[in-house]
Design an enzyme around this catalytic site. Structure first.
Site, PDB file in Angstrom:
ATOM      1  N   ASP A  18       0.858  -1.301  -0.136  1.00 23.21           N
ATOM      2  CA  ASP A  18      -0.037   0.107   0.069  1.00 23.21           C
ATOM      3  C   ASP A  18       1.021   1.175  -0.198  1.00 23.21           C
ATOM      4  OD1 ASP A  18      -2.449   1.508  -0.118  1.00 23.21           O
ATOM      5  OD2 ASP A  18      -2.636   1.161   2.035  1.00 23.21           O
ATOM      6  N   ASN A  20       1.324   3.211  -2.909  1.00 24.01           N
ATOM      7  CA  ASN A  20       1.996   3.656  -4.328  1.00 24.01           C
ATOM      8  C   ASN A  20       1.432   5.274  -4.803  1.00 24.01           C
ATOM      9  OD1 ASN A  20       2.975   1.412  -4.610  1.00 24.01           O
ATOM     10  ND2 ASN A  20       1.426   0.495  -6.084  1.00 24.01           N
ATOM     11  N   ARG A  22       0.163   7.644  -2.887  1.00 23.70           N
ATOM     12  CA  ARG A  22       0.703   8.685  -1.764  1.00 23.70           C
ATOM     13  C   ARG A  22       2.211   9.006  -2.228  1.00 23.70           C
ATOM     14  NH1 ARG A  22      -1.007   5.863   3.424  1.00 23.70           N
ATOM     15  NH2 ARG A  22      -1.552   4.397   2.007  1.00 23.70           N
ATOM     16  N   TRP A  23       3.041   7.915  -2.442  1.00 25.85           N
ATOM     17  CA  TRP A  23       4.437   8.030  -2.829  1.00 25.85           C
ATOM     18  C   TRP A  23       4.315   8.883  -4.011  1.00 25.85           C
ATOM     19  CZ3 TRP A  23       7.389   7.595  -7.153  1.00 25.85           C
ATOM     20  CH2 TRP A  23       8.565   7.385  -7.113  1.00 25.85           C
ATOM     21  N   ARG A  31      -0.585   8.915 -10.182  1.00 29.60           N
ATOM     22  CA  ARG A  31      -0.664   7.742  -9.342  1.00 29.60           C
ATOM     23  C   ARG A  31       0.293   6.561 -10.178  1.00 29.60           C
ATOM     24  NH1 ARG A  31      -4.057   7.112  -5.307  1.00 29.60           N
ATOM     25  NH2 ARG A  31      -4.256   5.029  -5.261  1.00 29.60           N
ATOM     26  N   ASN A  66     -10.498  -3.196  -6.175  1.00 34.39           N
ATOM     27  CA  ASN A  66      -9.767  -2.322  -6.795  1.00 34.39           C
ATOM     28  C   ASN A  66     -10.534  -2.076  -8.302  1.00 34.39           C
ATOM     29  OD1 ASN A  66      -6.324  -3.154  -6.022  1.00 34.39           O
ATOM     30  ND2 ASN A  66      -7.863  -1.653  -5.087  1.00 34.39           N
ATOM     31  N   TRP A  67     -11.329  -2.920  -8.628  1.00 35.21           N
ATOM     32  CA  TRP A  67     -12.145  -2.827  -9.917  1.00 35.21           C
ATOM     33  C   TRP A  67     -12.961  -1.428  -9.884  1.00 35.21           C
ATOM     34  CZ3 TRP A  67     -10.026  -5.396 -13.922  1.00 35.21           C
ATOM     35  CH2 TRP A  67      -9.966  -6.783 -13.689  1.00 35.21           C
ATOM     36  N   ILE A 193      -6.290  -5.344   7.337  1.00 38.06           N
ATOM     37  CA  ILE A 193      -6.302  -6.745   6.564  1.00 38.06           C
ATOM     38  C   ILE A 193      -6.886  -6.551   5.176  1.00 38.06           C
ATOM     39  CG2 ILE A 193      -6.349  -9.068   6.560  1.00 38.06           C
ATOM     40  CD1 ILE A 193      -5.406  -9.102   9.196  1.00 38.06           C
ATOM     41  N   SER A 194      -7.872  -5.555   5.009  1.00 37.85           N
ATOM     42  CA  SER A 194      -8.285  -5.259   3.825  1.00 37.85           C
ATOM     43  C   SER A 194      -8.836  -6.468   2.843  1.00 37.85           C
ATOM     44  CB  SER A 194      -7.420  -4.355   2.887  1.00 37.85           C
ATOM     45  OG  SER A 194      -7.415  -3.213   3.884  1.00 37.85           O
ATOM     46  N   GLU A 205       1.575 -13.544  11.858  1.00 38.51           N
ATOM     47  CA  GLU A 205       2.187 -12.303  12.869  1.00 38.51           C
ATOM     48  C   GLU A 205       1.807 -11.198  12.033  1.00 38.51           C
ATOM     49  OE1 GLU A 205       3.048 -12.405  15.940  1.00 38.51           O
ATOM     50  OE2 GLU A 205       3.051 -14.493  16.162  1.00 38.51           O
TER      51      GLU A 205
END
Ligand code: FPP
Length: 258
Positions: A18, A20, A22-23, A31, A66-67, A193-194, A205
Site C-alpha cells: 500500500d 503507491n 501517496r508516494w 498515481r 480495486n475494480w 487486513i483489507s 504475525e
C-alpha cells in the site's frame, strides 16, 4: 542480513503493498508513477525473499475492490502487470522462482490471463520459491467460492456436511496451497487486513510499517523478518513459562493431597 536466524525463516510471507498513490502524490506525479516504482519494489522484495530462503511469497497486487478505481488506473495496472510478466521472465527462471496466481482471474483481460498462464507454466518446475500474485482477489470472495464448491459437493453426495472440517476448507482455498501465512506485512501506515488471505492469516504475525510500498526494499523485508523472529508464536496455547508454572502448581497440589 547477518542477524536473521536462518533456522527460523517464515515459511509463507504475504504483503499488502500500500502507498503507491501517496508516494506519487508527494512527488506531484500521477498515481501510475507510484505503481511503476511499486513494480521495482516488487522485484527488490522478491530477490530479497529468495535470498533469505522464504519458500512462499504472496503479494496483494490487485484486489477485487480495486475494480472500482478509475478505468485509466485499472488499465495502467493491467499494462504494468503484463510488462512485468515479460520483463521478469528471466529473473524468475534464473532464480528458480515459480509463478502462481490466485483470485478471480477470469475477470482479467484475456491477454493478461494468457501471459500469466504461460509464465506460470514456464516456471512450473522452479523449486526455489513460489511467488503468488493475488489478482482480482478478495478473501471473502475466496471463502464464498469455497462455500459454493462444498455446498455443490454435499448436494451431489460427494461429501457429508458433517465431514466438512478445516482440512476440507483448506482444500477448497487456492491461497492455502502453500500453507498458512506466517508473516503478514502491510506498508503505507494503515493497520488493516483489507480482505486479504482471511483464512490463511488466522495465526499470522502482523507487521505494519509506515513506509510507502515504492520505498520498500531488501532491508525493509529483513527488518520485518527480524521483528517476526522476536515474536513468540503461541497459536492459542499458553506460553512455555506459564505452562511450566501450571505444571509446577499441579505437582504442588498433588504433594499436598498425598
Ligand atoms: C496500493 O497502493 C497498491 C495497489 C492497488 C497496486 C499494487 C501494484 C503494484 C505494486 C505494482 C506492480 C505489481 C506487480 C505485481 C506487477 P494505492 O494505490 O492504494 O496507494 P495509496 O493508498 O497511497 O493511494
Amino acid at each position: 542480513m547477518a542477524l536473521v536466524d536462518v533456522s527460523r525463516i517464515p515459511q509463507h510471507v504475504a504483503i499488502i503493498m500500500d502507498g503507491n498513490g501517496r508516494w506519487a502524490q508527494a512527488r506531484s506525479k500521477p498515481r501510475t508513477a507510484g505503481h511503476e516504482r511499486g513494480a521495482d519494489a516488487v522485484r527488490a522484495t522478491m530477490r530479497a525473499a529468495r535470498r533469505l530462503g522464504i519458500p512462499a511469497l504472496t503479494l496483494y497486487a490487485f484486489s477485487e475492490q480495486n475494480w472500482d478505481r478509475p478505468e485509466a488506473e485499472i488499465n495502467a495496472l493491467v499494462d504494468l502487470l503484463c510488462e512485468c510478466l515479460v520483463s521478469e521472465r528471466n529473473e524468475l527462471l534464473d532464480n528458480e522462482i515459480r509463478l502462481s496466481a490466485i483470485g478471480r482471474l477470469h475477470k482479467l483481460p484475456q491477454h493478461a490471463q494468457s501471459r500469466l498462464l504461460s509464465l506460470s507454466e514456464e516456471t512450473e518446475s522452479c523449486k526455489g520459491m513460489t511467488l503468488t500474485l493475488a489478482l482480482s482477489y478478495g478473501g471473502r470472495e475466496e471463502l464464498i467460492d469455497a462455500a459454493r464448491a462444498l455446498a455443490s459437493a454435499a448436494r451431489d453426495g460427494e461429501i457429508k456436511p458433517e465431514d466438512i472440517d478445516e482440512a476440507a476448507i483448506d482444500r477448497c482455498l487456492p491461497s492455502m496451497d502453500l500453507g498458512p501465512v506466517d508473516l503478514l506485512i502491510r506498508t503505507g501506515g494503515e493497520k488493516r487486513i483489507s480482505n486479504f488471505l482471511l483464512w490463511g492469516s488466522a495465526y499470522a504475525e502482523l507487521y505494519f510499517t509506515n513506509q510507502l510500498w515504492p520505498d520498500f526494499d531488501a532491508n525493509s523485508l529483513y527488518s520485518a523478518v527480524l521483528d517476526y523472529q522476536g515474536r513468540e508464536r503461541r497459536f492459542g496455547l499458553v506460553p512455555e513459562v506459564e505452562e511450566e508454572e501450571t505444571a509446577r502448581e499441579a505437582r504442588r497440589e498433588l504433594e499436598r493431597a498425598v
